[in-house]
Design a protein around this motif. Structure first.
Motif, mmCIF file in Angstrom:
data_model
loop_
_atom_site.group_PDB
_atom_site.id
_atom_site.type_symbol
_atom_site.label_atom_id
_atom_site.label_comp_id
_atom_site.label_asym_id
_atom_site.label_seq_id
_atom_site.Cartn_x
_atom_site.Cartn_y
_atom_site.Cartn_z
ATOM 1 N N UNK A 1 -26.499 -22.372 -31.926
ATOM 2 C CA UNK A 1 -27.745 -21.748 -31.518
ATOM 3 C C UNK A 1 -27.654 -20.244 -31.790
ATOM 4 N N UNK A 2 -28.720 -19.694 -32.331
ATOM 5 C CA UNK A 2 -28.754 -18.262 -32.611
ATOM 6 C C UNK A 2 -29.359 -17.501 -31.431
ATOM 7 N N UNK A 3 -29.201 -16.198 -31.461
ATOM 8 C CA UNK A 3 -29.787 -15.349 -30.427
ATOM 9 C C UNK A 3 -31.301 -15.559 -30.379
ATOM 10 N N UNK A 4 -31.938 -15.527 -31.550
ATOM 11 C CA UNK A 4 -33.398 -15.677 -31.600
ATOM 12 C C UNK A 4 -33.855 -17.037 -31.072
ATOM 13 N N UNK A 5 -33.054 -18.070 -31.276
ATOM 14 C CA UNK A 5 -33.398 -19.384 -30.738
ATOM 15 C C UNK A 5 -33.222 -19.408 -29.215
ATOM 16 N N UNK A 6 -32.131 -18.828 -28.750
ATOM 17 C CA UNK A 6 -31.836 -18.842 -27.318
ATOM 18 C C UNK A 6 -32.869 -18.068 -26.508
ATOM 19 N N UNK A 7 -33.333 -16.949 -27.043
ATOM 20 C CA UNK A 7 -34.228 -16.065 -26.291
ATOM 21 C C UNK A 7 -35.634 -16.008 -26.887
ATOM 22 N N UNK A 8 -36.069 -17.089 -27.523
ATOM 23 C CA UNK A 8 -37.352 -17.109 -28.231
ATOM 24 C C UNK A 8 -38.552 -16.785 -27.328
ATOM 25 N N UNK A 9 -38.402 -16.991 -26.030
ATOM 26 C CA UNK A 9 -39.501 -16.728 -25.104
ATOM 27 C C UNK A 9 -39.438 -15.325 -24.488
ATOM 28 N N UNK A 10 -38.501 -14.502 -24.932
ATOM 29 C CA UNK A 10 -38.338 -13.170 -24.368
ATOM 30 C C UNK A 10 -38.546 -12.131 -25.479
ATOM 31 N N UNK A 11 -39.772 -11.627 -25.578
ATOM 32 C CA UNK A 11 -40.137 -10.698 -26.654
ATOM 33 C C UNK A 11 -39.269 -9.446 -26.657
ATOM 34 N N UNK A 12 -38.953 -8.919 -25.479
ATOM 35 C CA UNK A 12 -38.134 -7.713 -25.405
ATOM 36 C C UNK A 12 -36.756 -7.949 -26.015
ATOM 37 N N UNK A 13 -36.108 -9.032 -25.633
ATOM 38 C CA UNK A 13 -34.766 -9.295 -26.149
ATOM 39 C C UNK A 13 -34.778 -9.555 -27.653
ATOM 40 N N UNK A 14 -35.773 -10.255 -28.132
ATOM 41 C CA UNK A 14 -35.879 -10.512 -29.573
ATOM 42 C C UNK A 14 -36.085 -9.200 -30.327
ATOM 43 N N UNK A 15 -37.022 -8.379 -29.846
ATOM 44 C CA UNK A 15 -37.306 -7.106 -30.521
ATOM 45 C C UNK A 15 -36.095 -6.167 -30.508
#
Length: 120
Positions: A1-15
């Motif tokens: 699992x990638x970071x973007x997959x794990x936190x896909x619902x958290x815009x701040x963490x993705x950005x």
């Protein structure tokens, strides 16, 4: 699992994660041009925005959550300073996209903090 997959619902963490990746690329370019001091400062502050945002997800209280996000803002402000220097100096590579990304991140951080302060 990638970071973007794990936190896909958290815009701040993705950005902030994607911004950190872009900072790594930009500072690598600076290091290739032997601009080590600015590269090191920018790498530290630019990547710590996401680290502090991520740390806020495990806050022990609302006050701790806000405190950690305020640290992220301080790091973002420092990053903005270094990027403004790079932008102002003619021998540095273009960083306008990074400044735009950072502006979005700062808006999100400030909105989260103001919303968190209003909630009981």
């Amino acid at each position: 699992m990638t970071f973007n997959e794990k936190y896909k619902d958290n815009a701040l963490l993705i950005k902030t994660f994607n911004f950190a990746l872009n900072i790594i690329d930009y500072t690598t370019e600076l290091q290739d041009q032997k601009k080590f001091v600015i590269a090191n400062q920018l790498l530290k502050s630019g990547t710590s925005i996401g680290a502090n945002s991520r740390e806020s997800q495990n806050a022990e209280s609302k006050a701790d959550f806000i405190h950690k996000l305020k640290i992220a803002i301080k790091e973002a402000d420092e990053t903005e300073y270094w990027l403004f220097l790079c932008d102002a100096h003619k021998s540095y590579p273009n960083c306008k996209d990074l400044l735009n990304e950072l502006s979005e991140i700062l808006k999100i951080l400030n909105k989260i903090i103001s919303t968190s302060k209003m909630r009981n």
